[in-house]
Design an enzyme around this catalytic site. Structure first.
Site, mmCIF file in Angstrom:
data_model
loop_
_atom_site.group_PDB
_atom_site.id
_atom_site.type_symbol
_atom_site.label_atom_id
_atom_site.label_comp_id
_atom_site.label_asym_id
_atom_site.label_seq_id
_atom_site.Cartn_x
_atom_site.Cartn_y
_atom_site.Cartn_z
ATOM 1 N N LYS A 106 0.842 -1.196 0.000
ATOM 2 C CA LYS A 106 0.000 0.000 0.000
ATOM 3 C C LYS A 106 0.877 1.247 0.000
ATOM 4 O O LYS A 106 1.716 1.428 0.890
ATOM 5 C CB LYS A 106 -0.921 0.024 1.230
ATOM 6 C CG LYS A 106 -1.863 1.220 1.254
ATOM 7 C CD LYS A 106 -2.773 1.187 2.470
ATOM 8 C CE LYS A 106 -2.119 1.732 3.709
ATOM 9 N NZ LYS A 106 -1.903 3.207 3.647
ATOM 10 N N ASP B 106 -13.001 15.109 -4.155
ATOM 11 C CA ASP B 106 -13.044 16.399 -4.839
ATOM 12 C C ASP B 106 -14.295 16.396 -5.715
ATOM 13 O O ASP B 106 -15.136 15.507 -5.606
ATOM 14 C CB ASP B 106 -11.768 16.575 -5.686
ATOM 15 C CG ASP B 106 -11.335 18.036 -5.792
ATOM 16 O OD1 ASP B 106 -12.199 18.867 -6.161
ATOM 17 O OD2 ASP B 106 -10.157 18.344 -5.546
ATOM 18 N N ARG C 292 3.117 -1.099 10.599
ATOM 19 C CA ARG C 292 4.248 -1.134 11.525
ATOM 20 C C ARG C 292 4.571 -2.505 12.109
ATOM 21 O O ARG C 292 5.749 -2.810 12.319
ATOM 22 C CB ARG C 292 4.046 -0.093 12.629
ATOM 23 C CG ARG C 292 4.343 1.309 12.141
ATOM 24 C CD ARG C 292 3.750 2.387 13.024
ATOM 25 N NE ARG C 292 2.333 2.594 12.752
ATOM 26 C CZ ARG C 292 1.631 3.639 13.172
ATOM 27 N NH1 ARG C 292 2.218 4.572 13.895
ATOM 28 N NH2 ARG C 292 0.351 3.758 12.874
ATOM 29 N N THR D 238 -10.305 4.578 10.724
ATOM 30 C CA THR D 238 -10.217 3.727 11.917
ATOM 31 C C THR D 238 -9.633 4.462 13.121
ATOM 32 O O THR D 238 -9.686 3.950 14.239
ATOM 33 C CB THR D 238 -9.382 2.468 11.630
ATOM 34 O OG1 THR D 238 -8.099 2.854 11.119
ATOM 35 C CG2 THR D 238 -10.076 1.577 10.621
ATOM 36 N N ASP E 46 -3.335 4.367 -2.061
ATOM 37 C CA ASP E 46 -4.233 4.822 -1.005
ATOM 38 C C ASP E 46 -4.136 6.341 -0.858
ATOM 39 O O ASP E 46 -3.538 6.850 0.090
ATOM 40 C CB ASP E 46 -3.857 4.118 0.296
ATOM 41 C CG ASP E 46 -4.704 4.555 1.479
ATOM 42 O OD1 ASP E 46 -5.863 4.951 1.267
ATOM 43 O OD2 ASP E 46 -4.201 4.498 2.621
ATOM 44 N N LEU E 47 -4.735 7.073 -1.826
ATOM 45 C CA LEU E 47 -4.706 8.532 -1.782
ATOM 46 C C LEU E 47 -6.048 9.139 -1.396
ATOM 47 O O LEU E 47 -6.165 10.356 -1.252
ATOM 48 C CB LEU E 47 -4.240 9.093 -3.133
ATOM 49 C CG LEU E 47 -2.829 8.677 -3.558
ATOM 50 C CD1 LEU E 47 -2.444 9.359 -4.864
ATOM 51 C CD2 LEU E 47 -1.810 8.979 -2.473
ATOM 52 N N LYS E 48 -7.067 8.315 -1.272
ATOM 53 C CA LYS E 48 -8.369 8.754 -0.760
ATOM 54 C C LYS E 48 -8.869 9.999 -1.486
ATOM 55 O O LYS E 48 -9.151 11.043 -0.863
ATOM 56 C CB LYS E 48 -8.292 9.010 0.740
ATOM 57 C CG LYS E 48 -7.851 7.818 1.573
ATOM 58 C CD LYS E 48 -7.814 8.166 3.052
ATOM 59 C CE LYS E 48 -7.381 6.997 3.905
ATOM 60 N NZ LYS E 48 -5.941 6.670 3.741
#
Length: 238
Positions: free
Chosen positions: A37, A69, A216, A124, A64-66
């Site tokens: 990701k 716009d 992580r 989350t 994963d740039l969400k």
């Protein structure tokens, strides 16, 4: 290099700050064991060339740039992501039905080469108490997730990003084929870090998750491949 096909649901979040860290991590992971990701920090620092670098190693990429716009802008961004060859890309469901439908339509020209298109529901890191501060009327995060996930499915999304704690509810409400991508996944005994709604990998899959975002616990371990292999083993994947 041709991208490897993996049976693992693990999407390793590349939370690295520089190319040397990235190279070391890529050297310690196998594309047959996971997908990767790429989020805002890595993409903003290095741009689309970082996708070429990762894909050249054989990894499939979740970008994963969400995107959030106006519909035309999001459609154009999603089209570029497809041209870059990513495996999955996402938008914010809170951008609304018109925006999501525009994104969906932008991928029609790519046919079978189109990336999976998913929508973010509720981050989350957010708790129920934060919803009213955003002007949301839902009483719980779960209620808001269901509202946005239902809208996402109606708008043609392949699935949503959600907490694994909502996975069982969404699986029941939205059916077996709707993809559920769940961040906040932590193996047993791992630190929670900045996630408030977390679940172990095995429990997440049992609850109905399709893909697990894990950062992580893998990337900051002494041996990322060993940590990844242990998660896959727990999931019954060789």
């Amino acid at each position: 290099m041709t991208n490897a096909v993996t049976a693992s649901p693990v999407l390793v979040a590349l939370d690295v700050a520089n190319l040397s860290e990235l190279d070391a991590l890529l050297d310690n992971l196998q594309p047959s064991q996971c997908r990767l990701k790429v989020g805002k920090e890595l993409y903003t620092r290095f741009g689309p060339e970082i996708l070429n670098k990762i894909q050249a190693r054989g990894f499939e990429v979740f970008l994963d740039l969400k995107f959030h716009d106006i519909p035309n802008t999001v459609a154009a961004a999603v089209r570029v992501a497809a041209e870059l060859g990513v495996w999955m890309v996402n938008v914010h469901a809170s951008g609304g039905e018109k925006m999501m439908r525009a994104a969906r339509e932008a991928l029609n020209e790519f046919g079978d080469r189109a990336p999976l298109l998913i929508a973010v529901t509720v981050l989350t890191s957010m708790s129920d108490s934060e919803l009213p501060t955003l002007g949301l009327t839902a009483s719980t995060a779960e209620e808001q997730v269901l509202l946005l996930a239902t809208l996402a499915k109606k708008s043609g999304m392949d699935g949503v990003v959600c907490s694994a704690r909502e996975a069982a509810m969404l699986r029941e409400q939205l059916g077996p084929d709707f993809l559920l991508v769940t961040p906040g996944i932590r193996p047993a005994n791992s630190a929670a870090d900045d996630q408030t709604r977390i679940v172990t990998p095995v429990d997440a899959m049992a609850l109905g998750s399709s893909y697990l975002v894990i950062g992580r616990p893998i990337t900051r371990s002494e041996n990322p491949q060993t940590a990844l292999a242990a998660i896959n083993k727990d999931l019954g994947i060789a």
